[in-house]
Motif scaffolding. Structure first.
Motif, mmCIF file in Angstrom:
data_model
loop_
_atom_site.group_PDB
_atom_site.id
_atom_site.type_symbol
_atom_site.label_atom_id
_atom_site.label_comp_id
_atom_site.label_asym_id
_atom_site.label_seq_id
_atom_site.Cartn_x
_atom_site.Cartn_y
_atom_site.Cartn_z
ATOM 1 N N ALA A 4 3.831 6.208 -5.459
ATOM 2 C CA ALA A 4 4.184 6.172 -6.880
ATOM 3 C C ALA A 4 4.238 7.566 -7.477
ATOM 4 C CB ALA A 4 3.182 5.293 -7.624
ATOM 5 N N ALA A 5 3.258 8.416 -7.112
ATOM 6 C CA ALA A 5 3.248 9.781 -7.670
ATOM 7 C C ALA A 5 4.461 10.568 -7.200
ATOM 8 C CB ALA A 5 1.958 10.483 -7.259
ATOM 9 N N MET A 6 4.830 10.424 -5.930
ATOM 10 C CA MET A 6 6.001 11.109 -5.393
ATOM 11 C C MET A 6 7.265 10.651 -6.116
ATOM 12 S SD MET A 6 7.360 11.068 -1.455
ATOM 13 C CE MET A 6 8.882 11.920 -0.976
ATOM 14 N N ALA A 7 7.366 9.334 -6.368
ATOM 15 C CA ALA A 7 8.541 8.796 -7.053
ATOM 16 C C ALA A 7 8.600 9.288 -8.501
ATOM 17 C CB ALA A 7 8.511 7.269 -7.012
ATOM 18 N N GLU A 8 7.414 9.364 -9.182
ATOM 19 C CA GLU A 8 7.384 9.829 -10.569
ATOM 20 C C GLU A 8 7.796 11.296 -10.654
ATOM 21 O OE1 GLU A 8 4.222 10.105 -14.325
ATOM 22 O OE2 GLU A 8 3.614 9.300 -12.366
ATOM 23 N N GLU A 9 7.335 12.097 -9.703
ATOM 24 C CA GLU A 9 7.702 13.515 -9.694
ATOM 25 C C GLU A 9 9.194 13.705 -9.469
ATOM 26 O OE1 GLU A 9 6.608 17.619 -7.214
ATOM 27 O OE2 GLU A 9 5.573 15.726 -6.787
ATOM 28 N N ALA A 10 9.808 12.816 -8.661
ATOM 29 C CA ALA A 10 11.241 12.909 -8.385
ATOM 30 C C ALA A 10 12.081 12.222 -9.446
ATOM 31 C CB ALA A 10 11.553 12.306 -7.018
ATOM 32 N N THR A 51 12.451 5.411 -10.017
ATOM 33 C CA THR A 51 11.695 4.183 -10.230
ATOM 34 C C THR A 51 11.620 3.401 -8.922
ATOM 35 O OG1 THR A 51 12.458 4.063 -12.524
ATOM 36 C CG2 THR A 51 11.559 2.039 -11.548
ATOM 37 N N ILE A 52 10.408 3.012 -8.535
ATOM 38 C CA ILE A 52 10.234 2.277 -7.287
ATOM 39 C C ILE A 52 9.717 0.879 -7.599
ATOM 40 C CG2 ILE A 52 7.922 3.286 -6.986
ATOM 41 C CD1 ILE A 52 8.381 3.067 -3.950
ATOM 42 N N GLU A 53 10.377 -0.127 -7.043
ATOM 43 C CA GLU A 53 10.013 -1.530 -7.249
ATOM 44 C C GLU A 53 9.900 -2.209 -5.891
ATOM 45 O OE1 GLU A 53 13.009 -3.248 -9.661
ATOM 46 O OE2 GLU A 53 12.501 -2.093 -11.470
ATOM 47 N N SER A 54 9.090 -3.262 -5.848
ATOM 48 C CA SER A 54 8.897 -3.984 -4.590
ATOM 49 C C SER A 54 8.866 -5.484 -4.839
ATOM 50 C CB SER A 54 7.593 -3.549 -3.908
ATOM 51 O OG SER A 54 6.478 -3.872 -4.711
ATOM 52 N N ARG A 55 9.310 -6.219 -3.841
ATOM 53 C CA ARG A 55 9.226 -7.689 -3.851
ATOM 54 C C ARG A 55 8.786 -8.105 -2.446
ATOM 55 N NH1 ARG A 55 14.595 -11.107 -4.692
ATOM 56 N NH2 ARG A 55 14.960 -10.098 -2.681
ATOM 57 N N ALA A 90 0.825 -1.207 0.000
ATOM 58 C CA ALA A 90 0.000 0.000 0.000
ATOM 59 C C ALA A 90 0.859 1.257 0.000
ATOM 60 C CB ALA A 90 -0.935 -0.013 1.214
ATOM 61 N N VAL A 91 1.946 1.271 0.773
ATOM 62 C CA VAL A 91 2.829 2.435 0.824
ATOM 63 C C VAL A 91 3.504 2.651 -0.524
ATOM 64 C CG1 VAL A 91 4.930 3.361 1.855
ATOM 65 C CG2 VAL A 91 3.212 2.291 3.308
ATOM 66 N N VAL A 92 3.925 1.568 -1.179
ATOM 67 C CA VAL A 92 4.569 1.689 -2.492
ATOM 68 C C VAL A 92 3.592 2.281 -3.510
ATOM 69 C CG1 VAL A 92 5.523 0.377 -4.421
ATOM 70 C CG2 VAL A 92 6.270 -0.120 -2.095
ATOM 71 N N ARG A 93 2.339 1.806 -3.468
ATOM 72 C CA ARG A 93 1.339 2.344 -4.412
ATOM 73 C C ARG A 93 1.063 3.825 -4.145
ATOM 74 N NH1 ARG A 93 -1.187 -2.677 -3.315
ATOM 75 N NH2 ARG A 93 -2.561 -1.630 -1.819
ATOM 76 N N SER A 94 0.949 4.190 -2.867
ATOM 77 C CA SER A 94 0.660 5.589 -2.546
ATOM 78 C C SER A 94 1.849 6.510 -2.823
ATOM 79 C CB SER A 94 0.236 5.710 -1.080
ATOM 80 O OG SER A 94 1.305 5.337 -0.217
ATOM 81 N N LEU A 154 10.707 5.130 5.485
ATOM 82 C CA LEU A 154 11.817 4.550 4.728
ATOM 83 C C LEU A 154 11.655 4.794 3.232
ATOM 84 C CD1 LEU A 154 12.451 1.141 6.550
ATOM 85 C CD2 LEU A 154 13.841 3.205 6.622
ATOM 86 N N VAL A 155 10.451 4.586 2.714
ATOM 87 C CA VAL A 155 10.228 4.760 1.281
ATOM 88 C C VAL A 155 10.367 6.237 0.892
ATOM 89 C CG1 VAL A 155 8.530 4.545 -0.564
ATOM 90 C CG2 VAL A 155 8.793 2.705 1.107
ATOM 91 N N HIS A 156 9.793 7.132 1.678
ATOM 92 C CA HIS A 156 9.887 8.566 1.356
ATOM 93 C C HIS A 156 11.328 9.062 1.463
ATOM 94 C CE1 HIS A 156 5.364 9.633 2.027
ATOM 95 N NE2 HIS A 156 5.560 8.719 1.093
#
Length: 383
Positions: free
Chosen positions: A256-262, A265-269, A250-254, A289-291
């Protein structure tokens, strides 16, 4: 353990004192026995003067006859001298053997006694190692006679009681102060937004309002971080089963917009991982951690989020090189790296909250620099 332990020193001291006392006793015993054994020459002469000829009826023996045979006297003296020498030599040899055996036993007993004597000190050391600001309820509670070690243990427990009260008061103050500051900050933000909504506002006033909103937003984030930090430092009031993998997804999905603006590329396993704890605090841990991984990165960079059994969570990111000696300071409140990793929008509470939440869940948080830059943060949590 570096150096020689106290137990080994006490054992050596006990064994050395016993060996010294044993050598003194052996010397005294040797002197006394040597003093009690007669001198061969004087003993033969005395025997020759006091011999009773009636004790040998078949032969007449007198002092004159014995004295007249110097070879017999010499033989008797030599025999008695050999007897005395053999006796003293045997006494010395057997005493040394007995001393060595008893010295070995004394060392073994000294080791056992030293272990029993130092047991309360080991309890104090173990308690001190397990002690932390988030875990102040541990005590030694030493049961034993009213001696110096009992006094030391009770003094240590008293010190922990005072520290626990101090830490609790500090945490309550931070939580209360942070909570009280949220309302005036919200009022200030509202007033600034209302003022800026006026179409006739001057450009310089609008610029000032934007700066005030920026400062207000940063202050609100810092206050919110302090509240979370104070809450996690006080421990978990209740626990419930939490799916860490679902929180991470859920955190990775939320984000995504922040990562695209910066431009990252964000990936998860993620693999299924159940944690007993607080879902809100765990979500804040993953979010921080993600932010952080997105914020302290570079355009065209990447962020990898892995969820598994052990470690529970690993977040890797590209970015500038991080000095190895600067990594421990990142987990301290309000501590940030200078240079490219310094961001005035953040207060430096992200990793502090991560560590505090991890410890509240019976785990740890650690970081290390990436080989080509960035940071690798590893979080281990209790089941």
């Amino acid at each position: 353990m570096n150096g020689v332990s106290v137990r080994a020193k006490l054992t050596a001291l006990y064994g050395g004192l016993f060996l010294l006392v044993g050598m003194v006793l052996m010397a005294i015993n040797y002197i006394l026995v040597n003093d009690k054994l007669p001198e061969p020459a004087s003993f033969v002469a005395t025997a020759a003067r006091t011999i009773d000829v009636t004790a040998v009826p078949t032969q007449e023996v007198s002092p004159t006859i014995i004295a007249g045979k110097p070879e017999a006297v010499a033989f008797a003296v030599d025999s008695l001298a050999d007897f005395k020498s053999t006796t003293l030599s045997t006494l010395l040899t057997q005493s040394i053997i007995a001393l060595v055996i008893t010295a070995v036993l004394a060392v073994l007993l000294g080791w056992v006694v030293a272990s029993r004597v130092l047991r309360p000190l080991h309890s104090i050391t173990a308690t001190a190692r397990k002690l932390g600001a988030e875990n102040m309820e541990r005590r030694i509670n030493h049961d034993g006679p009213q001696d110096e070690l009992k006094e030391l243990a009770d003094t240590f427990d008293g010190m922990l009681d005072r520290l626990a009260v101090s830490f609790d008061s500090q945490k309550r103050f931070v939580a209360n102060a942070s909570h009280e500051l949220r309302t005036p900050l919200a009022v200030q933000r509202t007033l600034v937004e209302v003022a800026m909504a006026d179409p006739d506002v001057k450009p310089e006033v609008r610029k000032l309002g934007e700066q005030l909103l920026y400062t207000n937003e940063r202050s609100e984030r810092m206050i919110e971080g302090l509240l979370v930090l104070a809450r996690s430092d006080r421990g978990l009031v209740s626990r419930s089963p939490v799916r860490l993998d679902e929180i991470a997804s859920a955190v990775v999905r939320s984000s995504a917009a922040m990562a695209e603006e910066a431009g990252v590329t964000i990936e998860s396993r993620v693999r299924p991982r159940m944690v007993s704890g607080d879902p809100i605090l765990l979500e804040r841990l993953v979010t921080n951690l993600v932010h952080n991984a997105i914020t302290y990165n570079q355009r065209g960079g990447w962020v990898h989020v892995d969820v598994g059994n052990d470690p529970a969570l690993v977040v890797r990111n590209s970015g500038p090189m991080v000095p190895l000696d600067a990594v421990p300071a990142l987990f301290e409140p309000f501590r940030r790296l200078s240079g490219e990793r310094t961001d005035s929008r953040n207060a430096g509470l992200g990793l502090s909250i991560v560590r505090s939440v991890a410890q509240a869940h019976g785990g740890t948080a650690a970081a290390e620099p990436g080989r080509r830059g960035g940071l690798i943060v590893t979080v281990r949590l209790g089941h």
